[in-house]
Design a protein around this motif. Structure first.
Motif, mmCIF file in Angstrom:
data_model
loop_
_atom_site.group_PDB
_atom_site.id
_atom_site.type_symbol
_atom_site.label_atom_id
_atom_site.label_comp_id
_atom_site.label_asym_id
_atom_site.label_seq_id
_atom_site.Cartn_x
_atom_site.Cartn_y
_atom_site.Cartn_z
ATOM 1 N N LEU A 292 -13.722 -7.316 5.203
ATOM 2 C CA LEU A 292 -12.672 -7.060 4.229
ATOM 3 C C LEU A 292 -13.144 -6.159 3.091
ATOM 4 N N LYS A 293 -14.387 -6.407 2.659
ATOM 5 C CA LYS A 293 -14.927 -5.561 1.596
ATOM 6 C C LYS A 293 -15.050 -4.119 2.048
ATOM 7 N N GLU A 294 -15.488 -3.920 3.290
ATOM 8 C CA GLU A 294 -15.623 -2.551 3.796
ATOM 9 C C GLU A 294 -14.272 -1.844 3.856
ATOM 10 N N LYS A 295 -13.209 -2.566 4.222
ATOM 11 C CA LYS A 295 -11.879 -1.956 4.283
ATOM 12 C C LYS A 295 -11.404 -1.533 2.897
ATOM 13 N N THR A 296 -11.679 -2.376 1.920
ATOM 14 C CA THR A 296 -11.240 -2.024 0.563
ATOM 15 C C THR A 296 -12.048 -0.896 -0.017
ATOM 16 N N GLU A 297 -13.337 -0.822 0.378
ATOM 17 C CA GLU A 297 -14.190 0.242 -0.148
ATOM 18 C C GLU A 297 -13.895 1.583 0.509
ATOM 19 N N GLU A 298 -13.249 1.666 1.670
ATOM 20 C CA GLU A 298 -12.976 2.933 2.366
ATOM 21 C C GLU A 298 -11.467 3.192 2.390
ATOM 22 N N PRO A 299 -10.937 3.744 1.287
ATOM 23 C CA PRO A 299 -9.478 3.990 1.292
ATOM 24 C C PRO A 299 -9.105 5.213 2.091
ATOM 25 N N GLY A 300 -10.131 6.085 2.352
ATOM 26 C CA GLY A 300 -9.832 7.333 3.075
ATOM 27 C C GLY A 300 -9.388 7.081 4.492
ATOM 28 N N LYS A 301 -9.862 6.007 5.030
ATOM 29 C CA LYS A 301 -9.540 5.730 6.428
ATOM 30 C C LYS A 301 -8.117 5.200 6.532
ATOM 31 N N LYS A 302 -7.391 5.671 7.521
ATOM 32 C CA LYS A 302 -6.020 5.240 7.736
ATOM 33 C C LYS A 302 -5.984 3.903 8.430
ATOM 34 N N GLU A 303 -5.116 3.080 7.973
ATOM 35 C CA GLU A 303 -4.949 1.789 8.622
ATOM 36 C C GLU A 303 -4.152 1.946 9.899
ATOM 37 N N GLU A 304 -4.467 1.161 10.839
ATOM 38 C CA GLU A 304 -3.776 1.212 12.118
ATOM 39 C C GLU A 304 -2.342 0.722 11.931
ATOM 40 N N PRO A 305 -1.364 1.382 12.629
ATOM 41 C CA PRO A 305 0.032 0.941 12.484
ATOM 42 C C PRO A 305 0.213 -0.468 13.006
ATOM 43 N N LYS A 306 0.950 -1.227 12.274
ATOM 44 C CA LYS A 306 1.186 -2.606 12.645
ATOM 45 C C LYS A 306 2.537 -2.734 13.317
ATOM 46 N N PHE A 307 2.716 -3.694 14.076
ATOM 47 C CA PHE A 307 3.958 -3.948 14.783
ATOM 48 C C PHE A 307 5.023 -4.433 13.806
ATOM 49 N N GLN A 308 6.214 -3.765 13.860
ATOM 50 C CA GLN A 308 7.309 -4.158 12.996
ATOM 51 C C GLN A 308 8.561 -4.425 13.836
ATOM 52 N N ALA A 309 9.157 -5.537 13.585
ATOM 53 C CA ALA A 309 10.361 -5.894 14.362
ATOM 54 C C ALA A 309 11.576 -5.120 13.876
ATOM 55 N N PHE A 310 12.505 -4.788 14.810
ATOM 56 C CA PHE A 310 13.769 -4.084 14.533
ATOM 57 C C PHE A 310 13.545 -2.773 13.765
ATOM 58 N N SER A 311 12.640 -1.996 14.272
ATOM 59 C CA SER A 311 12.321 -0.720 13.589
ATOM 60 C C SER A 311 12.957 0.501 14.323
ATOM 61 N N GLY A 312 13.862 0.267 15.242
ATOM 62 C CA GLY A 312 14.505 1.406 15.977
ATOM 63 C C GLY A 312 15.632 2.081 15.142
ATOM 64 N N LYS A 313 16.232 3.096 15.769
ATOM 65 C CA LYS A 313 17.338 3.808 15.112
ATOM 66 C C LYS A 313 18.631 3.063 15.291
ATOM 67 N N LYS A 314 19.557 3.286 14.387
ATOM 68 C CA LYS A 314 20.854 2.626 14.506
ATOM 69 C C LYS A 314 21.930 3.665 14.885
ATOM 70 N N TYR A 315 22.940 3.246 15.636
ATOM 71 C CA TYR A 315 24.032 4.104 16.093
ATOM 72 C C TYR A 315 25.364 3.456 15.749
ATOM 73 N N SER A 316 26.362 4.285 15.523
ATOM 74 C CA SER A 316 27.705 3.780 15.163
ATOM 75 C C SER A 316 28.620 3.873 16.371
ATOM 76 N N LEU A 317 29.496 2.938 16.562
ATOM 77 C CA LEU A 317 30.399 2.939 17.685
ATOM 78 C C LEU A 317 31.562 3.918 17.471
ATOM 79 N N LYS A 318 31.811 4.363 16.255
ATOM 80 C CA LYS A 318 32.883 5.305 15.995
ATOM 81 C C LYS A 318 32.520 6.710 16.435
ATOM 82 N N GLY A 319 31.226 6.892 16.644
ATOM 83 C CA GLY A 319 30.808 8.244 17.039
ATOM 84 C C GLY A 319 30.525 9.023 15.811
#
Length: 319
Positions: A292-319
């Motif tokens: 944990l300390k190493e992660k906080t000390e290295e902000p340059g490194k990108k964190e791996e994307p985490k799984f997020q629920a319901f993150s897709g696009k939305k569509y309307s039925l009216k078109g």
């Protein structure tokens, strides 16, 4: 040396005679008992006195102050002479023709006698108790300090009278007497064999044995490694088996407080990370804290994307 307490009734009989061994009168059976042969005049004197029967006598050697007791077998000796067993003469330190004082005596019945053989050969007899019982039937009394002779199988065994009760001289005629044996005079305690070691080899020291026992590995519980519930690989490797007894003892003695601190850190790390880890210990908790300390000390490194629920696009039925 007189034995006090023995009753002498009426006009007691007391006479001095010259003594000779039984071999002079061709009476070998005298050697197997304690009876003597007296002259006929002694019988006439004894018959006129109020004495107790069976007749018992005290023998005294005035020159050496040795005292013994005996019974009488016959009154057929020459006047002025008596015949007695040779072993009895040895007890009184008498030689052939020496004078001895004879006096009638009354002895109490014996209740206890302690015997001590001169040699261990007497104990080698198949049944020494029966032989001794048969021999003592020819005796009328026993005196402390005397040595009696037991003849068996063409061999003579000498036995000391160590102790008698209730007095130092007792009668053993028609009485139940307890007999005890002391170790023979030539008996020696067997020596205990000492353990011998081969030359050039010393006995195995106790310290080395204890050291080897400590080196042996012992069972250590909870030595596995944890797995994540989200399926991602664990960032720490499986811990190695803890060292044997010495290492564990040093950790227990020197790091008792560190153990508490590590457990506290591990509990706090689990609360911050939000993970449930099985089989964790202080070592893995410390490694996770370092990660944990190493992660906080290295902000340059990108964190791996985490799984997020319901993150897709939305569509309307009216078109």
């Amino acid at each position: 040396m007189f034995f006090d307490g023995f009753g002498y009734h009426g006009n007691s009989f007391e006479q001095t005679y010259r003594c000779y061994p039984a071999s002079f009168i061709d009476k070998p059976q005298l050697e197997s008992g304690d009876k003597i042969i007296m002259p006929p005049s002694a019988l006439d004197r004894l018959a006129s006195l109020h004495i107790d029967y069976p007749m018992l006598f005290e023998l005294r050697n005035a020159a050496t102050e040795r005292v013994s007791h005996c019974g009488v077998l016959e009154f057929i000796a020459e006047e002025g002479m008596i015949y007695m067993p040779y072993w009895m003469m040895q007890n009184l330190l008498l030689q052939e023709g020496d004078t001895v004082s004879v006096k009638n005596a009354t002895l109490p019945k014996g209740t206890y006698v302690k015997l001590q053989p001169h040699t261990k050969d007497f104990l080698d007899i198949s049944n020494p108790k029966a032989i001794l019982e048969t021999t003592l039937r020819n005796f009328s009394c026993l005196t402390t300090g005397d040595s009696i002779m037991v003849a068996y199988n063409n061999k003579k065994y000498y036995i000391d009278i160590v102790e008698t009760k209730p007095s130092s001289a007792i009668s053993i005629i028609e009485t139940d007497c307890e007999v005890d044996f002391a170790p023979p005079l030539d008996y020696k305690e067997p020596e205990r064999p000492q353990r011998s070691f081969p030359t050039g080899k010393a006995p195995f020291p106790v310290q080395d044995a204890q050291a080897e026992a400590e080196v042996e590995p012992k069972f250590t519980p909870f030595t596995g490694f944890g797995r994540r519930l989200d399926g991602k690989p664990s960032k720490h490797q499986a811990p190695t088996v803890s060292p044997p007894a010495k290492g564990r003892q040093s950790e227990m003695t020197d790091g008792g407080k560190n153990l508490k601190a590590s457990t506290f850190e591990s509990s706090s790390s689990r609360r911050t990370m939000g993970k449930l880890v099985f089989g964790s210990n202080a070592n893995r908790a410390s490694k996770e804290a370092q990660g944990l300390k190493e992660k906080t000390e290295e902000p340059g490194k990108k964190e791996e994307p985490k799984f997020q629920a319901f993150s897709g696009k939305k569509y309307s039925l009216k078109g």
